[in-house]
Design an enzyme around this catalytic site. Sequence first.
Site, short mmCIF file in Angstrom:
data_model
loop_
_atom_site.label_atom_id
_atom_site.label_comp_id
_atom_site.label_asym_id
_atom_site.label_seq_id
_atom_site.Cartn_x
_atom_site.Cartn_y
_atom_site.Cartn_z
N ASN A 288 -2.38 10.37 2.19
CA ASN A 288 -1.45 9.06 1.99
C ASN A 288 -0.99 8.93 0.62
O ASN A 288 -1.21 7.94 -0.11
CB ASN A 288 -2.21 7.97 2.49
CG ASN A 288 -1.53 6.84 2.87
OD1 ASN A 288 -0.22 7.01 2.70
ND2 ASN A 288 -2.04 5.83 3.51
N HIS A 319 -8.59 -2.48 3.75
CA HIS A 319 -8.67 -2.19 5.05
C HIS A 319 -9.29 -2.90 5.97
O HIS A 319 -9.19 -2.88 7.03
CB HIS A 319 -9.52 -0.61 4.95
CG HIS A 319 -8.53 0.38 4.61
ND1 HIS A 319 -8.42 0.75 3.32
CD2 HIS A 319 -7.77 1.26 5.41
CE1 HIS A 319 -7.26 2.04 3.32
NE2 HIS A 319 -7.00 2.17 4.68
#
Length: 416
Positions: A288, A319
């Site tokens: 990512n 997250h």
Amino acid sequence: MFANLSDCPNPTPPRRPGRAPHPSPPRPPSEAFERLDILPPHATLPDDADRVTPGVVTGPHEVHRQTFFFQMSWQTLCHLGLHYTEYYLQETPSTRFYITLSSLMLLTQRVTSLSLDICEGKVEAAVGGIQSRSSLSEHLCKALPYFSYLLFFPALLGGPLCSFQRFQARVQGPSSLCSRISFWALTWRGLQILGLECLKVALSRVVSEGAGLTGCQQLECIYVMWSTAGLFKLTYYSHWILDDSLLHAAGFGSGLSSSPGEEGYIPDADIWTLETTHRISLFTRKWNQSTARWLRRLIFQHSRGWPLLQTFAFSAWWHGLHPGQVLGFFCWAVMVEADYLIHTFANLFIRSWPMRLLYRALTWVHTQLIIAYIMLAVEVRSLSSVWLLCNSYNSFFPMVYCILLFLLLKTKHKFN
């Protein structure tokens, strides 16, 4: 917890009217920032700062700090709502809520990226006093590009993080750019997605027919962990390429030229490197990629002590701070630190070509198994699943790196 988020170039302290300049000892950036908060209402800032409204002092350095804490505060409240629904009510949240929360996390990326650009002087802040209806309309017109960037629809669905300068260059650029987008490039991405989805279907059948973490025994748990993590990785690769194709179709792909000093287009999926590297640190930088660079710029480069641990701690916060995510990101930080030391010492002592080849093969297997362990911890999230993972044979692989880290740190101190 995450200090020095307002670490940006030190503005020149303003002088009071009628007072001759006099030499003074240099002040640290934090003291300079505090002095901006106690200026009298009639004081003026230098030309490179923003204009001051009566009774309020705002500068580029304050924009980032306030924006960061405001954005992370209401994102955290949404994650707490998810925790309440999943763990207290024992209910499954709706798909719409998951999509909304994912878009909110991507919005946080762009908001903080834009505020950092303003803090570093790359983007001019549209601020000022509102004194009439005409000035209100002018300020709304000035703010329109920022809102367009933050609410850009394809970016809310996913895709690599695009800077404000790049977005503005595309919007203000010639409309003929879209016609130059390669049809074959999009076709190649479509074929990649099709191949990944076929592999995903085949692997999902293998995983569904297996015992799972709850029913596996001894060494069988290693195979279950590897196959399940492979399924997660295929899902990520497919989504990243789809998001990348969407941005290309909108004209924000690699064909768009970058301004001097600006990073070019950064695709999230570098599948070849991710699957062939024997370095956990390289895997971390390539996984990512746009988010990894955003975290590096936002946290790592502004941290004074333990920057690696602070970066992964913030990533767990961003997250959602689920139990598995806390364990997974903490383990990831330790593994990256161990990876640096292990490969540094290996390069010093392993000289022969056959030994280097054997070392590379062993570290590749170990890296893939550690990444599978981390991915499983982050994805399963719940405390019961994390407990099953920790009590399985899979914990052997990160434990080896932890022991090597401890021994190599002692050796490093002796050398120093």
